[in-house]
Design an enzyme around this catalytic site. Structure first.
Site, PDB file in Angstrom:
ATOM      1  N   ILE A   1     -72.773  -0.533  33.322  1.00 54.14           N
ATOM      2  CA  ILE A   1     -72.330  -1.718  32.533  1.00 54.14           C
ATOM      3  C   ILE A   1     -71.957  -1.577  31.478  1.00 54.14           C
ATOM      4  O   ILE A   1     -73.001  -0.665  30.593  1.00 54.14           O
ATOM      5  CB  ILE A   1     -74.039  -2.649  32.883  1.00 54.14           C
ATOM      6  N   ARG A   2     -71.236  -1.767  30.798  1.00 53.23           N
ATOM      7  CA  ARG A   2     -70.946  -2.208  30.185  1.00 53.23           C
ATOM      8  C   ARG A   2     -70.764  -3.688  28.886  1.00 53.23           C
ATOM      9  O   ARG A   2     -71.982  -3.359  28.786  1.00 53.23           O
ATOM     10  CB  ARG A   2     -69.038  -1.525  30.064  1.00 53.23           C
TER      11      ARG A   2
ATOM     12  N   GLU B   1     -66.492   3.255  40.288  1.00 52.28           N
ATOM     13  CA  GLU B   1     -66.104   4.547  40.126  1.00 52.28           C
ATOM     14  C   GLU B   1     -66.883   5.835  39.181  1.00 52.28           C
ATOM     15  O   GLU B   1     -66.173   7.131  40.044  1.00 52.28           O
ATOM     16  CB  GLU B   1     -64.521   4.427  39.722  1.00 52.28           C
TER      17      GLU B   1
ATOM     18  N   CYS C   1     -64.938  -4.121  35.485  1.00 52.03           N
ATOM     19  CA  CYS C   1     -64.360  -4.766  33.863  1.00 52.03           C
ATOM     20  C   CYS C   1     -63.682  -5.662  33.740  1.00 52.03           C
ATOM     21  O   CYS C   1     -64.014  -6.889  33.519  1.00 52.03           O
ATOM     22  CB  CYS C   1     -64.749  -3.086  33.502  1.00 52.03           C
TER      23      CYS C   1
ATOM     24  N   HIS D   1     -68.350  -0.024  36.698  1.00 57.71           N
ATOM     25  CA  HIS D   1     -67.302   0.817  37.045  1.00 57.71           C
ATOM     26  C   HIS D   1     -67.705   1.731  37.831  1.00 57.71           C
ATOM     27  O   HIS D   1     -68.695   3.077  38.031  1.00 57.71           O
ATOM     28  CB  HIS D   1     -66.577   1.695  35.689  1.00 57.71           C
TER      29      HIS D   1
ATOM     30  N   ARG E   1     -67.262 -11.844  27.580  1.00 55.51           N
ATOM     31  CA  ARG E   1     -66.948 -10.519  26.984  1.00 55.51           C
ATOM     32  C   ARG E   1     -68.381 -10.193  26.300  1.00 55.51           C
ATOM     33  O   ARG E   1     -68.650 -10.711  25.596  1.00 55.51           O
ATOM     34  CB  ARG E   1     -65.986 -10.616  26.287  1.00 55.51           C
TER      35      ARG E   1
END
Length: 125
Positions: A62-63, A102, A10, A100, A37
């Site tokens: 996904i961010r 994790e 990220c 992410h 971004r």
């Protein structure tokens, strides 16, 4: 040049990039990629999307950042969506993910990085 294995997720992907947009800024240049971004929206717009990790299905959280350009020598490891947008890229011992891993129960991406650290290359090669 000797480089320590690095995995940026990220915001870490943004830092490792050569070029960053929205707003325009310089990254560290560890990977020849352009990252936008907040391309997937702000934190409130976070989602879990289906993608491809090599030839297998994978889900990724996904961010914000999106890899918009992949330069020479950078390998696309995982993609997402119909347009197969890169979400995990690698050059040498450096990995960058726009998501992410994790937050998933799938250990394959972390195992991929651990293999890279232990062997100097991922086990898939």
């Amino acid at each position: 040049m000797r480089a320590k294995p690095t995995f940026g997720t990220c915001a870490g992907c943004i830092l490792l990039a050569t070029d960053v947009e929205n707003p325009k800024q310089a990254g560290l240049g560890a990977l020849d990629i352009t990252v936008r971004r907040n391309a997937y929206g702000r934190q409130i717009d976070s989602s879990i999307r289906e993608g491809r990790f090599f030839n297998d299905r994978s889900n990724g959280f996904i961010r914000a950042p999106k890899i918009e350009r992949v330069g020479a020598g950078v390998e696309v490891i995982a993609t997402e969506g119909k347009d197969e947008a890169p979400v995990l890229v690698r050059r040498g011992k450096t990995l960058a993910a726009t998501f992410h891993p994790e937050l998933s129960d799938d250990p394959r991406i972390h195992q991929y990085f651990l293999d890279l650290v232990a062997n100097g290359k991922p086990s898939e090669e």
